[in-house]
Design an enzyme around this catalytic site. Structure first.
Site, mmCIF file in Angstrom:
data_model
loop_
_atom_site.group_PDB
_atom_site.id
_atom_site.type_symbol
_atom_site.label_atom_id
_atom_site.label_comp_id
_atom_site.label_asym_id
_atom_site.label_seq_id
_atom_site.Cartn_x
_atom_site.Cartn_y
_atom_site.Cartn_z
ATOM 1 N N ARG A 160 0.864 -1.173 0.000
ATOM 2 C CA ARG A 160 0.000 0.000 0.000
ATOM 3 C C ARG A 160 0.905 1.229 0.000
ATOM 4 N NH1 ARG A 160 -2.178 -3.473 4.033
ATOM 5 N NH2 ARG A 160 -4.283 -4.218 3.552
ATOM 6 N N LYS A 183 -2.470 -2.611 7.851
ATOM 7 C CA LYS A 183 -3.696 -2.226 8.557
ATOM 8 C C LYS A 183 -3.850 -3.036 9.840
ATOM 9 C CE LYS A 183 -6.434 -0.534 4.667
ATOM 10 N NZ LYS A 183 -7.718 -0.653 3.933
ATOM 11 N N HIS A 251 -2.397 2.717 -6.568
ATOM 12 C CA HIS A 251 -3.106 1.565 -6.005
ATOM 13 C C HIS A 251 -3.334 0.485 -7.062
ATOM 14 C CE1 HIS A 251 -5.006 -0.148 -2.508
ATOM 15 N NE2 HIS A 251 -6.074 -0.465 -3.213
ATOM 16 N N ARG A 254 -0.828 -2.234 -6.979
ATOM 17 C CA ARG A 254 -1.099 -3.292 -5.992
ATOM 18 C C ARG A 254 -2.073 -4.311 -6.576
ATOM 19 N NH1 ARG A 254 -1.325 -4.647 -0.348
ATOM 20 N NH2 ARG A 254 -3.473 -4.791 0.441
ATOM 21 N N HIS A 277 -4.499 -9.150 3.652
ATOM 22 C CA HIS A 277 -5.958 -9.095 3.758
ATOM 23 C C HIS A 277 -6.452 -10.037 4.850
ATOM 24 C CE1 HIS A 277 -6.466 -7.634 -0.663
ATOM 25 N NE2 HIS A 277 -6.290 -6.639 0.174
ATOM 26 N N TYR A 286 -9.492 -7.943 -5.376
ATOM 27 C CA TYR A 286 -8.270 -7.282 -5.827
ATOM 28 C C TYR A 286 -7.710 -7.886 -7.092
ATOM 29 C CZ TYR A 286 -6.859 -3.797 -2.408
ATOM 30 O OH TYR A 286 -6.760 -2.661 -1.665
#
Length: 308
Positions: A160, A183, A251, A254, A277, A286
């Site tokens: 990211r 995250k 993005h 990615r 994830h 994705y």
């Protein structure tokens, strides 16, 4: 300010929780905070005589519908309203857990439906051309090296943008594995391609600033931490030179990382781990998986398919 002092204190406690306990990214905290402020300010205008926490605990279904209607009247899209409701529900979920009240009215509110935009990864050829173009955009060799190293990490490791910018000089020298914190403050390990390792080493050699272990790895022209907007501008300039569509963003690199791995025979669960994830369904979104590819995966992996 419309928001009552006691409510502002509650707001700050929640922000501290997001940052310290949940380990949310600063961009996420900013978005959540903005959404909740909009909700609190609406409530203060909607019921000016009852602006404190006690009034917020007794928000009714009618109040919530009025809030949603007001947002749509402002031109807020269904997608943005869904995100705003998610922020408000996150706040109420935390608050009700701490203060022990029934927040079911807010927590049960359904977000408006909207059409999710499908990811649009670059082709393998376009990804290679983009990296080549990025390395020649600036006249300063160290900036060229920085931009190439950064974009190579986004595409070569599936980072990211915030994860790349959070790297420090302690990353150097880059070995076979890169540790990043994503995250939810979760750490993951990523294999590093020689191209990424070489690009970062060249940037480190040319960078005019000392890349100490506790300082940002990627620097701006004046030596400070690189602004996230600069990454978008780097990719935007390169895609315009190449005639690529507006969907070719940082993005999208990615997305491309995940899709190209899958197309080359990569395992979806392994790609999930590489992307960081929590849910496999997020990884599926994705990747640009067509029906033919799904059938190939099934025929290769499913025991019954192999037995036939």
């Amino acid at each position: 300010m419309l928001i009552a002092p006691a409510t502002r204190d509650l707001f700050e406690r929640w922000i501290t929780h997001l940052r310290g306990v949940e380990g949310r990214a600063e961009a996420t905290i900013e978005a959540y905070g903005r959404d909740l402020r909009d909700f609190l300010e609406f409530h203060a205008r909607h019921d000016p005589d009852n602006r404190g926490p006690n009034a917020l605990k007794s928000v009714s279904l009618r109040d919530m519908r009025a809030y949603m209607a007001a947002m749509r009247a402002r031109g807020v899209s269904a997608r943005s309203l869904a995100r705003a409701l998610s922020s408000v529900r996150s706040f109420y979920n935390w608050w009700s857990d701490h203060d022990g009240f029934d927040a079911s009215v807010v927590l049960s509110m359904r977000a408006p439906r909207y059409q999710r935009s499908l990811p649009r990864p670059l082709s393998e050829g376009d990804a290679r051309h983009l990296l080549d173009q990025v390395s020649s955009e600036d006249h300063r060799p160290w900036v060229q090296a920085r931009d190439l190293a950064l974009v190579t990490l986004l595409y070569g490791c599936g980072l990211r943008r915030g994860e790349a910018l959070a790297l420090t000089g302690a990353t150097l020298p880059l070995g076979d594995v890169l540790r990043v914190r994503g995250k939810g403050n979760k750490e993951r390990e990523l294999p590093v391609l020689p191209a990424a390792r070489n690009a970062l080493a060249r940037y480190a050699d040319l960078c005019p600033y000392e890349l100490t272990a506790d300082a940002p790895l990627f620097r701006g022209i004046r030596g400070g931490a690189l602004n996230p907007r600069i990454i978008a501008l780097i990719v935007e300039k390169a895609r315009m030179q190449l005639g690529l569509p507006p969907s070719a963003t940082p993005h999208a690199l990615r997305h491309s990382f995940a899709t190209h791995l899958l197309n080359a025979g990569g395992d979806l669960r392994a790609i999930q781990e590489l992307l960081g994830h929590a849910s496999l369904s997020t990884t599926q979104a994705y990747t640009a998986i067509d029906t033919k590819r799904l059938v190939e995966i099934y025929e290769t992996a499913h025991p019954k398919a192999r037995a036939v």
